[in-house]
Design an enzyme around this catalytic site. Sequence first.
Site, PDB file in Angstrom:
ATOM      1  N   VAL A 145       1.029  -1.120  -0.191  1.00 10.13           N
ATOM      2  CA  VAL A 145      -0.078  -0.194  -0.238  1.00 10.13           C
ATOM      3  C   VAL A 145       0.448   1.015  -0.018  1.00 10.13           C
ATOM      4  O   VAL A 145       1.604   1.708   0.785  1.00 10.13           O
ATOM      5  CB  VAL A 145      -1.025  -0.371   1.111  1.00 10.13           C
ATOM      6  N   HIS A 174       2.610   3.411   5.781  1.00  8.83           N
ATOM      7  CA  HIS A 174       2.594   3.309   7.343  1.00  8.83           C
ATOM      8  C   HIS A 174       3.628   1.886   8.287  1.00  8.83           C
ATOM      9  O   HIS A 174       4.926   1.818   7.199  1.00  8.83           O
ATOM     10  CB  HIS A 174       1.599   2.202   6.933  1.00  8.83           C
TER      11      HIS A 174
HETATM   12  P1  5GP Z   1       2.783  -3.601   3.400  1.00 10.55           P
HETATM   13  O1  5GP Z   1       3.280  -4.927   2.758  1.00 10.55           O
HETATM   14  O2  5GP Z   1       2.466  -2.584   2.294  1.00 10.55           O
HETATM   15  O3  5GP Z   1       3.699  -3.219   4.494  1.00 10.55           O
HETATM   16  O4  5GP Z   1       1.416  -4.003   4.492  1.00 10.55           O
HETATM   17  C1  5GP Z   1       0.079  -3.450   4.034  1.00 10.55           C
HETATM   18  C2  5GP Z   1      -0.782  -3.848   5.280  1.00 10.55           C
HETATM   19  O5  5GP Z   1      -2.631  -3.658   4.310  1.00 10.55           O
HETATM   20  C3  5GP Z   1      -1.416  -5.687   4.763  1.00 10.55           C
HETATM   21  O6  5GP Z   1      -0.764  -5.915   5.878  1.00 10.55           O
HETATM   22  C4  5GP Z   1      -2.941  -5.445   4.854  1.00 10.55           C
HETATM   23  O7  5GP Z   1      -3.344  -6.794   5.381  1.00 10.55           O
HETATM   24  C5  5GP Z   1      -3.401  -4.308   4.892  1.00 10.55           C
HETATM   25  N1  5GP Z   1      -4.215  -3.830   4.491  1.00 10.55           N
HETATM   26  C6  5GP Z   1      -4.706  -3.912   3.561  1.00 10.55           C
HETATM   27  N2  5GP Z   1      -6.309  -3.462   2.842  1.00 10.55           N
HETATM   28  C7  5GP Z   1      -6.403  -3.128   3.899  1.00 10.55           C
HETATM   29  C8  5GP Z   1      -7.923  -2.774   5.139  1.00 10.55           C
HETATM   30  O8  5GP Z   1      -8.594  -2.648   3.678  1.00 10.55           O
HETATM   31  N3  5GP Z   1      -7.631  -2.603   5.723  1.00 10.55           N
HETATM   32  C9  5GP Z   1      -7.044  -2.625   6.277  1.00 10.55           C
HETATM   33  N4  5GP Z   1      -7.428  -2.629   8.315  1.00 10.55           N
HETATM   34  N5  5GP Z   1      -5.388  -3.008   6.926  1.00 10.55           N
HETATM   35  C10 5GP Z   1      -6.093  -3.944   5.300  1.00 10.55           C
END
Ligand code: 5GP
Length: 120
Positions: free
Chosen positions: A101, A105
């Site tokens: 994403v 974060h």
């Molecule tokens: P990244 O891989 O970008 O570090 O982590 C993205 C995180 O966002 C993942 O752990 C995934 O489970 C979480 N995530 C993706 N879409 C959503 C959503 O719509 N709501 C929530 N609460 N978490 C999300």
Amino acid sequence: MDYIYDDQNIFAKILRGEIPNTTVYENEHALAFKDINPAAPVHVLVIPKGAYVSLDHFARDASPAEQVGFLQAVAEVCRLSDVEEGFRAISNTRTHGVQDVPHYHMHIIGGKQLGRMMPH
Ligand code: 5GP
């Protein structure tokens, strides 16, 4: 480095209230909510409210107030969660870091004994 922010990313939609979330803590500059696919009993995502794509973007361009507000949210998440025994904070970044994403974060993961992240 040019940081290009896509305001259609899922966390931007959460910030606009277009997608629901389970909020753990919120202040003027940051929102913390439960990860939809938790990797551990505690798995909270802390995001700035500003349009930053990654940790390095946030660290370079966010104002001192935004940076302090973000870290205050991290502190509150830790106070409110079951992480007295410790936790892991992760900010996956771009392709090599496997960031899904593109809104900055920080994952706060804990509530159980985690494995080592790196072999040593
Ligand atoms: P990244 O891989 O970008 O570090 O982590 C993205 C995180 O966002 C993942 O752990 C995934 O489970 C979480 N995530 C993706 N879409 C959503 C959503 O719509 N709501 C929530 N609460 N978490 C999300």
